[in-house]
Each structure stands twice: as structure tokens, then as C-alpha cells.
Design an enzyme around this catalytic site. Sequence first.
Site, PDB file in Angstrom:
ATOM      1  N   GLY A 193     -13.665  -1.065  -7.362  1.00 59.43           N
ATOM      2  CA  GLY A 193     -14.910  -0.330  -7.112  1.00 59.43           C
ATOM      3  C   GLY A 193     -14.980   0.319  -5.744  1.00 59.43           C
TER       4      GLY A 193
ATOM      5  N   ARG B 130       0.837  -1.202   0.000  1.00 55.04           N
ATOM      6  CA  ARG B 130       0.000   0.000   0.000  1.00 55.04           C
ATOM      7  C   ARG B 130       0.874   1.255   0.000  1.00 55.04           C
ATOM      8  NH1 ARG B 130      -5.104   1.745  -1.263  1.00 55.04           N
ATOM      9  NH2 ARG B 130      -6.118   2.894   0.402  1.00 55.04           N
TER      10      ARG B 130
ATOM     11  N   THR C  49      -4.032  -0.667  -7.390  1.00 55.89           N
ATOM     12  CA  THR C  49      -4.792   0.569  -7.628  1.00 55.89           C
ATOM     13  C   THR C  49      -3.894   1.795  -7.686  1.00 55.89           C
ATOM     14  OG1 THR C  49      -6.698   1.858  -6.871  1.00 55.89           O
ATOM     15  CG2 THR C  49      -5.223   1.060  -5.164  1.00 55.89           C
TER      16      THR C  49
ATOM     17  N   ASP D  87      -7.820   8.414   0.247  1.00 55.54           N
ATOM     18  CA  ASP D  87      -8.394   7.320   1.041  1.00 55.54           C
ATOM     19  C   ASP D  87      -8.209   7.536   2.546  1.00 55.54           C
ATOM     20  OD1 ASP D  87      -9.609   5.830  -0.900  1.00 55.54           O
ATOM     21  OD2 ASP D  87      -7.981   4.398  -1.150  1.00 55.54           O
TER      22      ASP D  87
ATOM     23  N   SER E 258      -7.910   1.093   3.054  1.00 53.44           N
ATOM     24  CA  SER E 258      -8.356   0.620   1.741  1.00 53.44           C
ATOM     25  C   SER E 258      -9.585  -0.271   1.894  1.00 53.44           C
ATOM     26  CB  SER E 258      -7.223  -0.196   1.111  1.00 53.44           C
ATOM     27  OG  SER E 258      -7.653  -0.830  -0.057  1.00 53.44           O
ATOM     28  N   SER E 259     -10.250  -0.517   0.793  1.00 50.18           N
ATOM     29  CA  SER E 259     -11.355  -1.493   0.780  1.00 50.18           C
ATOM     30  C   SER E 259     -11.013  -2.724  -0.048  1.00 50.18           C
ATOM     31  CB  SER E 259     -12.614  -0.858   0.179  1.00 50.18           C
ATOM     32  OG  SER E 259     -13.030   0.223   0.962  1.00 50.18           O
TER      33      SER E 259
ATOM     34  N   THR F 242      -8.228   0.704  -9.873  1.00 47.76           N
ATOM     35  CA  THR F 242      -8.151  -0.512  -9.164  1.00 47.76           C
ATOM     36  C   THR F 242      -8.454  -1.634 -10.137  1.00 47.76           C
ATOM     37  OG1 THR F 242      -8.877   0.659  -7.250  1.00 47.76           O
ATOM     38  CG2 THR F 242      -9.072  -1.755  -7.189  1.00 47.76           C
TER      39      THR F 242
HETATM   40  O1  DON Z   1      -8.000   1.212  -1.766  1.00 41.11           O
HETATM   41  C1  DON Z   1      -9.163   1.523  -1.982  1.00 41.11           C
HETATM   42  O2  DON Z   1     -10.089   1.116  -1.330  1.00 41.11           O
HETATM   43  C2  DON Z   1      -9.474   2.451  -3.141  1.00 41.11           C
HETATM   44  N1  DON Z   1      -8.338   3.263  -3.421  1.00 41.11           N
HETATM   45  C3  DON Z   1      -9.907   1.649  -4.307  1.00 41.11           C
HETATM   46  C4  DON Z   1     -10.295   2.517  -5.476  1.00 41.11           C
HETATM   47  C5  DON Z   1     -11.115   1.847  -6.475  1.00 41.11           C
HETATM   48  O3  DON Z   1     -11.494   0.715  -6.345  1.00 41.11           O
HETATM   49  C6  DON Z   1     -11.461   2.648  -7.670  1.00 41.11           C
HETATM   50  N2  DON Z   1     -12.370   1.926  -8.463  1.00 41.11           N
HETATM   51  N3  DON Z   1     -13.039   1.691  -9.124  1.00 41.11           N
END
Ligand code: DON
Length: 579
Positions: free
Chosen positions: A481, A106, A407, A431, A460-461, A389
Site C-alpha cells: 500500500g 531493492r 514489489t 519511487d 521505499s516505504s 507489493t
Molecule cells: O517501495 C515502495 O514503497 C512502493 N514501491 C510500494 C508500492 C506499493 O505498495 C503498491 N501498493 N499497493
Amino acid sequence: MLTGRFHSSSTIIFVSILITFIYNIHSDAASNKPAWGRNGVVSSAHVLATEAGVNILEEGGNAIDAALATIYMLNVVEGYSAGIGGGEFWVIRIAETGEVVTIDGREEAPATAFRDMYLDSLGTPNGALSYTGILAGGVPGSVAAREYAFKKYASQSRKKIMKSAIDAAENGFMVEPGQAAYYEYLAPKLGQFEYSKKVMFKDDSTTWQAGDILVQKDLAETFKRIAKDGGDDFYHGKTAEEIVRYMKENGGIITAEDLANYQVKIREPIYGNYRGYEIYSMPPPSSGGVHLVQILNILEGWDVQQLGRNSARWFHHLAEAMEAAFADRAEYLGDPDYVIVPVTGLTSKGYAEQLRNAIPRYWSRRIDKPGNPVDFETIPPENPESGHTTHMSVIDRWGNMVALTATINTGFGSGVVLGSTGIFLNNEMDDFSIAPGTPNYFGLIGKEANAIEAGKRPLSSMCPTIITKDGKPFMSVGGSGGPKIITGTLQAIINVIDFELNVQKAVSEPRIHHQWVPDALYFDQDISPDCAIELNRMGHKIAIGAVGSGIQAVMIDQETGIMYGGADPRSGGLAKGLP
Ligand code: DON
């Protein structure tokens, strides 16, 4: 980010969501037939990337080689999603030992970053700064993560693994219609930065069009250096020098020391057990694994199959479980090297039971505050028996598996190409919770646990996930997403385990999403109106529009040994098996 308006006080609303743009660019609806093979299968969000991975498998490479080839190719053909200017999480199952490991690559806040760096002189948060431009980027971790995976587990040379990506960057790839539309849509962001304009515009005012061949010579040169020198080039060598030069000349704060000090972290996976399947997923600083397991634990107490696939009653139960988890996310989740995250409590069966018992079965309630997982935080006794992502999943013929989500955050990240490196800088600083309660790009809120600190990793997700049954490979899954990664991955798993769908249908099915704040139950377009009306009657605030997530998954039939793959039609891509 909602671009539509909640038109009236009516509780059924139609939204268009910026982030879903990319999920609708691929017009070819996939059939519901999964890809299959006996000697490996790869799924990713781009045809060329999947093929790069399968080719490496065919040449004798293992799942880690294939994952590396796929992810480098995704950087070239899907540069808006992920790349070496960003970060990523790997979950790997090693066939030889059955062990599952995670690599945390990350991004990190630079050493001079601080809590209120995106507040103006009046203390008002300025989300534009954490989203676009040079200050939006964290110190990239992707190359370090790939290097760790390469040195520890790869069987092929870096040059061989990266060859197809280098060729595609050097000689170009053909732009698809949906991609061209996305470039045009992001032109106002890209056009602000000299080097981004150079990469993404064919002339002064036009971005690359459908059918054009997009060549990225600078990126090809950077990849060649990495193929030769690995992480040394990115963190200490010529690429590092150019990043630092660009930062200094353009008001950036990432320094040579920030790059040189970056380290991957090897973390214990989040572990859960769902109806006899072993679930391994990404721990904090991702919230993905924790909440995936938390929601599965809540759902385990209900007969999901009997509730009925695509029924209002099922979606009601699912939405309430999601909402409870996201309320806790906003309170407790952050970088575990900086804050205490009550992981054991959040993923315990006891806490899930408490949350489940509070869910009304026939109407919706509004959760006004997070739960208290701390009461469930005692360490369970050790069991001596058990030891933008993009996501790609792979299983090889030996039973090695990779789930890899990478991502640069939103489309083309910060919009900045870092000088002559050809690399897009992420906007992962968004984030973080830039101020308590201020929603980020995805509408997510957070508090102190996810406040900015020097060296800290933003929450993050992403939840790359590996599932085994009786210790043997079963499934590798994950997606893109933002927060919808968690709920999309969850629904793909439920569709396989509870509803017994094949893996292609499992990722294609209509989905829902609830993230506590905003108080909206997002629905895919093709969910039946009757179902929406029934849920509205139960008290849910329905937001109808595409649910912007793209899920990729592969799995193996433990009886026959045949491997299957599915690629979400929302993000296009391809699953392909090796016969
Ligand atoms: O780490 C994360 O949760 C976000 N930066 C993810 C971003 C993402 O999935 C963009 N997507 N469509």
C-alpha cells in the site's frame, strides 16, 4: 493518486483512490478468527501462495523455504503486485542464534540514469515516463535477494521449493472475479506492450475473465531455468540475454553490465523497543523501519489503551504522530550508500519525546517543516546485554521467522513484459523524487536525499517487521500500500500490543493514514461518522474512502507455543497453520 476531486472547500471529503481498487476486489469478508497451528503458520495475500508455503513446512522445510515457495507463487497468481522483475526486502530471525538479519534486494537505478532524466526540455517533470513503459524500471533485485536467502538459510532444493509456482505458471490458475476486474482496469496500460498483451489478453481486446485459466508458459520456462541455475540465469544467463535484447530493441537503458553488477546488501535492521517488545524492521533505502519505530516511540509516551480504540482522541494522536514522521521522511530519507540519513536521531526516544511534546492534545496543527533529528544523532552507548507489493509472514516450528515484502511498485509495474521471459518490469524509478517537491504516484514528496543517481536505490516505504519479546519470537508483520504500508503495519502492531486484539482482528480493524503531504487524514469507510465529525472539529481534513493497504501477520503465544495468523480481508489472501 487521488482520482476523486476534493469537491469543495469543505474539510470532510470523499475520495476514491486508484490504488485501493485492488484492496476491494475480494468480497468475502474474513471472520475475526485467526488461523492457528502448532508447527508453523503462513500468511500471504493469495490462498495458493499460502498453501505453497504451508506445504513446504509440512514436508519438513523451514520458514525460509516456505517464504521462497510463497513468494514465487505470488509472482504467478498475483503478478500485478510483485515478481522477479522487481525488488524486495527480507527480515529474517534465525532461531539457532536469535539473530535478526535483513536482505536489501531493492531495485537500482541503471548506470546511465541521472537526476533529471524525467524532465522535459523546459525542465518540467514528466511523471508518465517514470510510471509506464521501459524507462520506468530499475535493475531488478528480487532474484538476487532470494538467492542469498536460499544459499544461506534454505534446507530444501530450489526445484522442490519452486515446483508449485512452476506448475501454476505452466498449467494455469483460475482468475478470480476481482482480479479479472483489475486486469480490465489496467488493460489500457497492458495493451501498449506486445508481450504484456500476449500474457494478459485472451484475444485482441479482452483481458482474462473470471473463471478463465491463466497460463504463463514463458514465465514457467524462466522459473525452470532459475530453479536449475539460480541467480546466474537471471543476471548472466539466458534470462539476462533476453532482457538485454528487449531493452536494446525498445529504447530501454538496463544493460548486461547493470544486471551483472547487481548485488544484494545485507544491512543491520532498524531496532526499536516498544513497551518491552523488541522491534526489528527494514533500514534505508526503506523508510519503513525508521518511521515505524519513530511513530511507536512517539506513541509510547501516551496511554494508548486509555485513549480508546477507534475513538477520535486516539486517531488524533495517531495522525499527528504519523504526520511528524512523514514530514521527516520527505527531508531526510534516501539510499544510505549515497546520502547520510540521521537514523539514530530519527529513531531515538529523545527526539520522539520532543516531537510528542509539540503535539497539541486537543486540536490539529499543520507542520510547516520537518524536525531536526540531527541533534539526537549521537551514537548511544553499546549495551553489552543486547545484541501493488505483497507481503508474506511465516513462523516455523523451530522459531525461525520471515517477514518478506516484495514489489514491482504499482499494478503490473511499468506494464512491460520483458520479451519472452514472461517477467513484468517494475516501475520503481517512480519511487525516486523525480524533481524536488514533485509528488510521486503515492503523493509522496522528497528532495535531494531521494534524487536519482546512477546505481542508487529509490526510497521505499516497505517495512517487513519482526517482533520478539525477551529475545523470543512474537510476531512477523508487514504489508502493501505504498506509504500506507508504514501506517498499516503500525496499527496492526498497536492493535496487538496495546489493544490486545487477536492477530486476525488486528489486521482487519478500520485504519487511518496521514502522510503530511497532502494535508488529509484518510479514513477507512467503516469508521463512524461521529468520529470523523469530531476529528474535523479538531482541525483535521478528513478524506473518507478505503485506506488502501493490505497487512499480513503471524504471531506466537509465548506461553502455549500456539502460532496464529491473520490475513487482511482488504487484500484477500489467507493465513493457514500447520497443526
Ligand atoms: O517501495 C515502495 O514503497 C512502493 N514501491 C510500494 C508500492 C506499493 O505498495 C503498491 N501498493 N499497493
